[in-house]
Design an enzyme around this catalytic site. Structure first.
Site, PDB file in Angstrom:
ATOM      1  N   HIS A 152       4.471   6.025  11.514  1.00 21.46           N
ATOM      2  CA  HIS A 152       4.034   5.851  10.125  1.00 21.46           C
ATOM      3  C   HIS A 152       3.085   7.017   9.828  1.00 21.46           C
ATOM      4  CE1 HIS A 152       2.979   4.111   6.396  1.00 21.46           C
ATOM      5  NE2 HIS A 152       2.680   2.871   6.755  1.00 21.46           N
ATOM      6  N   LYS A 178      25.527  -3.371  -0.096  1.00 24.46           N
ATOM      7  CA  LYS A 178      27.009  -3.312  -0.129  1.00 24.46           C
ATOM      8  C   LYS A 178      27.535  -2.542   1.075  1.00 24.46           C
ATOM      9  CE  LYS A 178      26.470  -2.713  -5.084  1.00 24.46           C
ATOM     10  NZ  LYS A 178      26.509  -1.638  -6.094  1.00 24.46           N
ATOM     11  N   ARG A 201       0.797  -1.229   0.000  1.00 22.64           N
ATOM     12  CA  ARG A 201       0.000   0.000   0.000  1.00 22.64           C
ATOM     13  C   ARG A 201       0.827   1.276   0.000  1.00 22.64           C
ATOM     14  NH1 ARG A 201      -2.810  -3.836   1.590  1.00 22.64           N
ATOM     15  NH2 ARG A 201      -0.831  -4.370   2.540  1.00 22.64           N
ATOM     16  N   THR A 202       1.780   1.363   0.908  1.00 21.40           N
ATOM     17  CA  THR A 202       2.448   2.648   1.088  1.00 21.40           C
ATOM     18  C   THR A 202       3.265   3.009  -0.150  1.00 21.40           C
ATOM     19  OG1 THR A 202       2.548   2.105   3.422  1.00 21.40           O
ATOM     20  CG2 THR A 202       3.854   3.986   2.699  1.00 21.40           C
ATOM     21  N   ARG A 207      11.005   4.010   3.720  1.00 20.19           N
ATOM     22  CA  ARG A 207      10.628   3.017   4.745  1.00 20.19           C
ATOM     23  C   ARG A 207      11.880   2.261   5.149  1.00 20.19           C
ATOM     24  NH1 ARG A 207       5.594  -1.058   4.637  1.00 20.19           N
ATOM     25  NH2 ARG A 207       4.653   0.915   5.253  1.00 20.19           N
TER      26      ARG A 207
HETATM   27  N1   CP Z   1      -0.447   0.054   5.726  1.00 21.37           N
HETATM   28  C1   CP Z   1       0.794  -0.257   5.249  1.00 21.37           C
HETATM   29  O1   CP Z   1       1.819   0.348   5.657  1.00 21.37           O
HETATM   30  O2   CP Z   1       0.804  -1.254   4.331  1.00 21.37           O
HETATM   31  P1   CP Z   1       2.076  -1.734   3.514  1.00 21.37           P
HETATM   32  O3   CP Z   1       3.020  -2.378   4.510  1.00 21.37           O
HETATM   33  O4   CP Z   1       1.567  -2.679   2.475  1.00 21.37           O
HETATM   34  O5   CP Z   1       2.729  -0.503   2.929  1.00 21.37           O
END
Ligand code: CP
Length: 308
Positions: free
Chosen positions: A129, A80, A51-52, A101
Site C-alpha cells: 500500500h 461480468k 480514506r484512500t 485497489r
Molecule cells: N488506510 C486505508 O487504506 O484506509 P481505507 O481502507 O479506508 O482506504
C-alpha cells in the site's frame, strides 16, 4: 512513464522529493490549485475504502483536476468477468492517471503492464500500500522531524497488513531505524520480509507478543487492525481480533514524544479514550494523506512546478 506498485518503485531521493513537495503544498495550497487543470484521475476500487479513495479524489480536486471511477467490483464490468488488463486498457482512454485497489496481490502490477497511463497501487490484498506509506512517512517526518534514528513498533496483524509490509520496505532505507514487531505468533510478518529484507540488510529488529513490555522503547507505535477480510476461518479471526487493545492507561509507560499512528479504519485496537492524548496522531495522519497523494499525482504527471 512511471507506475508505483510498491514503495521500492520510488528511490529514497524520489520519496524525499515527494515529501518535500507535499510539505510545500501544505504551506502554499493556493499555488497548486490549478496544477492539474484538464487532467483526470481514475479511481478503480475493487475493494472497499474510505480514506484512500476519497483522499485521492480530494487530492485531484485540490489540484484543479477531475475524477472518475468505480468504488466496487460489483459496480464495474469486473462483475461480468472483464479482466484487469482489459479494464486498464479502457481506463487509459478516459483518464491521465489511475489509482487501483484490488483484493488480489499483484493486480495493480498486472494493470501497469497493460496501461498507457501511470498506475498507482492503492492497496493490493495483503501485499503493499505504497501511498499509505508516503502518508506514514510524511506524518513521521512532520511529527518527529526525521525519518532516521527511530525505534518503530509495529503492532497487530503483521502477516496480512499491507501497510506494515510497505512501511518496513520504505523505512529500512533510512539510517539507524530499528523495528519492534508486536503480534501474536500466527500474525508475525511473512518469512520473505523477515529473511529477504530485515535479515538480508542487517536491520535490527525483535519479535515480541506483548505490547506493554516494549512500550518505553518506542518512538513510533504503528497500530493495525486484525483484518477480518483476510482470514479464511472465522474462528481464527474471533480468537485473534482483540489481541492488542491500546488504552490511555497503557500509554503511561510510553515516551512523551512517542506518536501513535494507525492507517485506519480501527475497530477495537485503539480505545477511544486514547483519541484526546496529544500523542494520538492517526487523524492527523489521514489528513497528511491528501498532501502525500497530491505530491505523488503531480510527480507522476510530471507537473511538479507551481505554474503548470
Ligand atoms: N488506510 C486505508 O487504506 O484506509 P481505507 O481502507 O479506508 O482506504
Amino acid at each position: 512513464m512511471k507506475h508505483v506498485i510498491t514503495p521500492l518503485d520510488l528511490s529514497v531521493e524520489e520519496i524525499d522529493d515527494i515529501l518535500a513537495l507535499a510539505k510545500d503544498i501544505m504551506k502554499h495550497p493556493e499555488q497548486y490549485a490549478h496544477a492539474c487543470e484538464g487532467k483526470k484521475l481514475a479511481t478503480c476500487f475493487y475493494e472497499p475504502s474510505t480514506r484512500t479513495r476519497l483522499s485521492f479524489e480530494a487530492a485531484m480536486l485540490n489540484l484543479g483536476g477531475r475524477t472518475l471511477g468505480f468504488h466496487s467490483a460489483d459496480s464495474s464490468s469486473a462483475s461480468k468477468g472483464e479482466s484487469v488488463a482489459d479494464t486498464i486498457r479502457i481506463i487509459s482512454c478516459y483518464a491521465d492517471i489511475c489509482a487501483m485497489r484490488h483484493p488480489k496481490e499483484g493486480a495493480p502490477y498486472v494493470a501497469s503492464q497493460f496501461s498507457r497511463i501511470p498506475v498507482i497501487n492503492a492497496g493490493d490484498g495483503g501485499h503493499n500500500h505504497p501511498t499509505q506509506t508516503l502518508t506514514d512517512l510524511l506524518t513521521i517526518s512532520e511529527l518527529k522531524g526525521r525519518l532516521d534514528n527511530l525505534t518503530i513498533g509495529l503492532c497487530g496483524d503483521l502477516k496480512f497488513g499491507r501497510t506494515v509490509h510497505s512501511l518496513i520496505n520504505a523505512m529500512v532505507r533510512y539510517p539507524n531505524v530499528r523495528f519492534v514487531l508486536i503480534s501474536p505468533d500466527e500474525l508475525r510478518i511473512p518469512a520473505y520480509l523477515r529473511e529477504e529484507t530485515l535479515d538480508a540488510k542487517g536491520i535490527p529488529y525483535k519479535e515480541v507478543s506483548r505490547l506493554d513490555e516494549v512500550m518505553p522503547e518506542l518512538d513510533i507505535l504503528y497500530m493495525t487492525r486484525v483484518q477480518k477480510e483476510r482470514f479464511f476461518n472465522e474462528e481464527d479471526y474471533i480468537r485473534l481480533k482483540d489481541s492488542f487493545i491500546l488504552t490511555r492507561k497503557k500509554l503511561d509507560a510510553a515516551k512523551d514524544d512517542m506518536y501513535i499512528l494507525h492507517p485506519l479504519p480501527r475497530v477495537n485496537e485503539i480505545s477511544v479514550d486514547v483519541d484526546d492524548d496529544p500523542r494520538a496522531a492517526y487523524f492527523r495522519q489521514a489528513q497528511f494523506g491528501v498532501y502525500a497523494r497530491m505530491a505523488l499525482i503531480l510527480t507522476l504527471l510530471g507537473l511538479t512546478g507551481k505554474e503548470n
